[in-house]
Design a protein around this motif. Structure first.
Motif, mmCIF file in Angstrom:
data_model
loop_
_atom_site.group_PDB
_atom_site.id
_atom_site.type_symbol
_atom_site.label_atom_id
_atom_site.label_comp_id
_atom_site.label_asym_id
_atom_site.label_seq_id
_atom_site.Cartn_x
_atom_site.Cartn_y
_atom_site.Cartn_z
ATOM 1 N N ASN A 1 0.804 -1.216 0.000
ATOM 2 C CA ASN A 1 0.000 0.000 0.000
ATOM 3 C C ASN A 1 0.838 1.268 0.000
ATOM 4 O O ASN A 1 0.370 2.316 -0.444
ATOM 5 N N TRP A 2 2.073 1.181 0.521
ATOM 6 C CA TRP A 2 2.947 2.350 0.542
ATOM 7 C C TRP A 2 4.285 1.950 -0.068
ATOM 8 O O TRP A 2 5.195 1.509 0.634
ATOM 9 N N PRO A 3 4.416 2.079 -1.368
ATOM 10 C CA PRO A 3 5.628 1.609 -2.051
ATOM 11 C C PRO A 3 6.884 2.269 -1.505
ATOM 12 O O PRO A 3 6.859 3.394 -1.019
ATOM 13 N N GLY A 4 7.971 1.534 -1.652
ATOM 14 C CA GLY A 4 9.280 2.083 -1.324
ATOM 15 C C GLY A 4 9.560 2.094 0.160
ATOM 16 O O GLY A 4 9.023 1.335 0.938
ATOM 17 N N GLN A 5 10.401 3.035 0.562
ATOM 18 C CA GLN A 5 10.900 3.053 1.930
ATOM 19 C C GLN A 5 9.823 3.392 2.934
ATOM 20 O O GLN A 5 9.921 3.045 4.102
ATOM 21 N N GLU A 6 8.758 4.083 2.513
ATOM 22 C CA GLU A 6 7.725 4.463 3.475
ATOM 23 C C GLU A 6 7.066 3.236 4.077
ATOM 24 O O GLU A 6 6.821 3.160 5.271
ATOM 25 N N GLY A 7 6.750 2.230 3.229
ATOM 26 C CA GLY A 7 6.160 1.008 3.738
ATOM 27 C C GLY A 7 7.106 0.271 4.660
ATOM 28 O O GLY A 7 6.701 -0.297 5.673
ATOM 29 N N GLU A 8 8.413 0.288 4.329
ATOM 30 C CA GLU A 8 9.399 -0.389 5.159
ATOM 31 C C GLU A 8 9.562 0.333 6.496
ATOM 32 O O GLU A 8 9.754 -0.279 7.535
ATOM 33 N N ARG A 9 9.483 1.684 6.492
ATOM 34 C CA ARG A 9 9.654 2.437 7.740
ATOM 35 C C ARG A 9 8.511 2.204 8.710
ATOM 36 O O ARG A 9 8.656 2.382 9.926
ATOM 37 N N THR A 10 7.354 1.820 8.191
ATOM 38 C CA THR A 10 6.210 1.589 9.070
ATOM 39 C C THR A 10 6.479 0.447 10.030
ATOM 40 O O THR A 10 6.010 0.441 11.161
ATOM 41 N N LEU A 11 7.263 -0.541 9.592
ATOM 42 C CA LEU A 11 7.521 -1.739 10.397
ATOM 43 C C LEU A 11 9.024 -1.921 10.499
ATOM 44 O O LEU A 11 9.616 -2.743 9.802
ATOM 45 N N THR A 12 9.664 -1.144 11.352
ATOM 46 C CA THR A 12 11.121 -1.142 11.407
ATOM 47 C C THR A 12 11.675 -1.927 12.585
ATOM 48 O O THR A 12 12.869 -1.918 12.814
ATOM 49 N N ASP A 13 10.841 -2.609 13.337
ATOM 50 C CA ASP A 13 11.331 -3.339 14.510
ATOM 51 C C ASP A 13 12.274 -4.469 14.099
ATOM 52 O O ASP A 13 12.120 -5.078 13.044
ATOM 53 N N ASP A 14 13.233 -4.743 14.971
ATOM 54 C CA ASP A 14 14.157 -5.864 14.769
ATOM 55 C C ASP A 14 13.452 -7.131 15.260
ATOM 56 O O ASP A 14 13.658 -7.577 16.386
ATOM 57 N N VAL A 15 12.629 -7.712 14.402
ATOM 58 C CA VAL A 15 11.766 -8.809 14.816
ATOM 59 C C VAL A 15 12.563 -10.042 15.273
ATOM 60 O O VAL A 15 12.227 -10.638 16.304
ATOM 61 N N PRO A 16 13.610 -10.492 14.550
ATOM 62 C CA PRO A 16 14.362 -11.662 15.043
ATOM 63 C C PRO A 16 14.880 -11.497 16.464
ATOM 64 O O PRO A 16 14.834 -12.435 17.260
ATOM 65 N N ARG A 17 15.352 -10.289 16.801
ATOM 66 C CA ARG A 17 15.832 -10.054 18.169
ATOM 67 C C ARG A 17 14.676 -10.078 19.160
ATOM 68 O O ARG A 17 14.771 -10.662 20.240
ATOM 69 N N LEU A 18 13.564 -9.443 18.788
ATOM 70 C CA LEU A 18 12.414 -9.389 19.684
ATOM 71 C C LEU A 18 11.860 -10.781 19.975
ATOM 72 O O LEU A 18 11.437 -11.069 21.094
ATOM 73 N N LEU A 19 11.837 -11.651 18.965
ATOM 74 C CA LEU A 19 11.275 -12.993 19.137
ATOM 75 C C LEU A 19 11.963 -13.753 20.262
ATOM 76 O O LEU A 19 11.350 -14.602 20.915
ATOM 77 N N THR A 20 13.252 -13.496 20.454
ATOM 78 C CA THR A 20 13.995 -14.210 21.493
ATOM 79 C C THR A 20 14.138 -13.410 22.783
ATOM 80 O O THR A 20 14.759 -13.884 23.734
ATOM 81 N N SER A 21 13.598 -12.196 22.822
ATOM 82 C CA SER A 21 13.774 -11.352 24.016
ATOM 83 C C SER A 21 12.514 -11.258 24.870
ATOM 84 O O SER A 21 12.604 -10.884 26.046
ATOM 85 N N TRP A 22 11.337 -11.580 24.307
ATOM 86 C CA TRP A 22 10.105 -11.438 25.084
ATOM 87 C C TRP A 22 10.103 -12.363 26.298
ATOM 88 O O TRP A 22 10.508 -13.525 26.225
ATOM 89 N N GLN A 23 9.596 -11.833 27.409
ATOM 90 C CA GLN A 23 9.551 -12.589 28.651
ATOM 91 C C GLN A 23 8.225 -13.303 28.844
ATOM 92 O O GLN A 23 8.130 -14.238 29.638
ATOM 93 N N SER A 24 7.178 -12.859 28.136
ATOM 94 C CA SER A 24 5.853 -13.438 28.343
ATOM 95 C C SER A 24 4.990 -13.207 27.116
ATOM 96 O O SER A 24 5.310 -12.370 26.263
ATOM 97 N N LEU A 25 3.866 -13.944 27.040
ATOM 98 C CA LEU A 25 2.904 -13.722 25.963
ATOM 99 C C LEU A 25 2.317 -12.320 26.056
ATOM 100 O O LEU A 25 2.020 -11.692 25.029
ATOM 101 N N ASP A 26 2.111 -11.810 27.277
ATOM 102 C CA ASP A 26 1.566 -10.462 27.442
ATOM 103 C C ASP A 26 2.481 -9.418 26.807
ATOM 104 O O ASP A 26 2.014 -8.476 26.151
ATOM 105 N N GLU A 27 3.800 -9.573 26.986
ATOM 106 C CA GLU A 27 4.747 -8.629 26.405
ATOM 107 C C GLU A 27 4.710 -8.692 24.880
ATOM 108 O O GLU A 27 4.745 -7.660 24.201
#
Length: 542
Positions: free
Chosen positions: A382-408
């Motif tokens: 829906n938002w071509p180019g870098q704008e669409g990528e900037r919307t979701l800039t979280d480091d997901v692989p790192r986050l997947l292994t850092s969460w302490q709970s389902l609530d987090e």
């Protein structure tokens, strides 16, 4: 001057191999091509006769797939780094890649920037590993601080894919003072602030505090246990323990629970410790480490602030019924229904909570990645180019292994949905010039894709005739003229700098029909692309 690192490309489709070759910035990265292979067997033959440092391999290869190639190369003890490429966005592939400690996983069509960044990272990892090799036998004259760092690096190496030989192990025992018995257990500790968002201590100061607290807690214990900081995994702390197999884990549980409470009291942090399986000696601790890493990540389901033994984890007889929210979530995104989208997320995590006794953390990761990729793709579409990528800039692989709970994890995903809809509201307020700037930047990097006025119209809810007019006003060229120009400039570079066939160049720059490509090229430059010399001569005269 050091020799350049050697790269091998393993891909059964010649046009894809040539495309990869053209995208690598050989000079800037200081790399050389070792060879190309169209299947895994040929790649193994090449590795028998020459040195290869970095291997780019497709997963889907004839007879023997890319993961089997990685398994054989690692099994032979060769210290090569891998970049895996695939035309399929399947979580099972990414999971298998992680099993072999392959961290660079690229989807086709491969972006030039992503490929070169992966090569840069893998090259740096090899340089760091070789630097450690050169220092492994220089520990006799180190200061205490240097000895601590050296020990951390050495223990991290023991946990890796390439275990040192018996001589190196004896050298390690001598300089570190390891007196553990033949039985050893690896445990992994993760830390998180007791209050979410609370700033943590500087890493070196935290490590200093953890070592001091551990020495006090372990003063009365009879186990030989070393605490160290993993040199390649930020924020991960590892215990190496030795002793009688019959009583080792019992003593460790008592020690670790006391340590967790002390960390909570003095550092205001929550610790979780995963305990691996017992193994025979230091040379086999890699497997114990893998089990401990798996166990500590089970905290998202079993609760943080505890000791989790890998041996206590069992897979249920009946598989969990994983929630399928893809269709409902996509519909909410399409119809811009924020409240319903957040309700879909809530339903997904409620189901995981209800099925937690049948799940492990990999199941949780798979569901979250699947839903995340759906939102990410919808944003990019829906938002071509870098704008669409900037919307979701979280480091997901790192986050997947850092969460302490389902609530987090749920709070993070809900914030992701909030950002998505905030961006949607912002997009509705764009001016015509804003849209032109976004589309122009998108064309600059995605000219090889099928981009047309209808796509722009549907994406930005703007009339194609109106967009064509304002594009020419702001850019000075028509939309189609600008797109064709970018394609022709890239084609000219490939003609000048590579020996690719015209059909291959046509596909790389976005033309399925090579005859039509030649017609457009001749009209643009005044000479057929098959006449490379004449084309470049005309280019100089333009």
């Amino acid at each position: 001057m050091t020799d350049k690192m050697k790269v091998m490309i393993v891909e059964d489709e010649e046009i894809t191999r040539k495309g990869i070759l053209a995208k690598i910035d050989w000079e800037a990265l200081e790399l050389d091509l070792a060879d190309e292979a169209e299947d895994a067997e040929s790649a193994l033959d090449i590795l028998e006769s020459r040195k290869v440092d970095l291997i780019i391999t497709d997963i889907c290869l004839p007879r023997m797939d890319g993961f089997e190639l990685i398994r054989d190369v690692v099994g032979q003890g060769k210290q090569a780094k891998f970049i895996v490429i695939s035309g399929h966005d399947k979580f099972e592939y990414a999971r298998t890649a992680m099993k072999y400690k392959v961290t660079e996983y690229l989807l086709k069509p491969i972006k030039e920037a992503d490929l070169n960044e992966s090569l840069r990272k893998m090259k740096q990892e090899l340089l760091d590993q070789r630097s450690l090799d050169s220092r492994m036998r220089d520990a006799a004259h180190l200061t205490d601080q240097q000895r601590q760092q050296w020990r951390d690096e050495w223990l991290g190496r023991l946990l890796g894919a390439h275990s040192p030989g018996p001589g190196d192990l004896e050298h390690f025992r001598e300089h570190i003072g390891w007196r553990g018995s033949d039985h050893a257990v690896v445990s992994v500790m993760s830390l998180a602030p007791l209050a979410e968002g609370r700033p943590g201590l500087p890493e070196d100061l935290l490590y200093f505090g953890l070592r001091n607290i551990y020495r006090e807690v372990a003063a009365e214990e009879k186990t030989e246990t070393l605490l160290f900081r993993h040199p390649q995994v930020p924020g991960e702390y590892v215990f190496l323990s030795g002793g009688s197999e019959a009583h080792l884990k019992t003593r460790l549980y008592s020690l670790f629970y006391a340590y967790i409470e002390a960390i909570k009291q003095y550092l205001r942090m929550q610790a979780t410790i995963g305990v691996g399986t017992a193994c025979q000696g230091l040379g086999q601790i890699g497997r114990s480490y893998a089990d401990a890493s798996f166990a500590v990540r089970e905290r998202i389901l079993r609760g943080a602030g505890s000791v989790i033994d890998y041996g206590s984890l069992s897979r249920p007889q009946q598989p969990a019924r994983l929630p399928q929210i893809d269709r409902e979530l996509l519909l909410c995104l399409e119809e811009r229904k924020k409240t319903q989208a957040l309700a879909c997320v809530r339903a997904m995590f409620e189901r995981m909570e209800a099925e937690r006794h049948r799940l492990n953390h990999l199941d949780v990761q798979e569901m979250i990645i699947r839903a995340y990729m759906l939102v990410k793709k919808h944003a990019e579409d829906n938002w071509p180019g870098q704008e669409g990528e900037r919307t979701l800039t979280d480091d997901v692989p790192r986050l997947l292994t850092s969460w302490q709970s389902l609530d987090e994890a749920e709070r993070w995903f809900s914030r992701l949905i909030e950002r998505y809809f905030d961006r949607t509201a912002h997009a509705a307020d764009r001016t015509g010039k804003d849209i032109v700037d976004i589309v122009r930047k998108y064309i600059d990097t995605h000219f090889h894709q099928d981009i047309g006025l209808q796509f722009i119209s549907e994406t930005y809810h703007i009339h194609p005739i109106y967009f064509s007019r304002i594009f020419k006003e702001h850019v000075g060229r028509s939309f189609n003229g600008y797109l064709t120009g970018k394609r022709m400039e890239r084609a000219r570079e490939l003609l000048r700098d590579t020996s690719l066939r015209l059909q291959e160049i046509a596909e790389i720059v976005g033309y399925e029909d090579p005859k039509y490509f030649s017609k457009v090229y001749k009209k643009y430059y005044g000479a057929s692309p098959s006449l490379r010399g004449e084309t470049l001569e005309r280019e100089r005269d333009r």
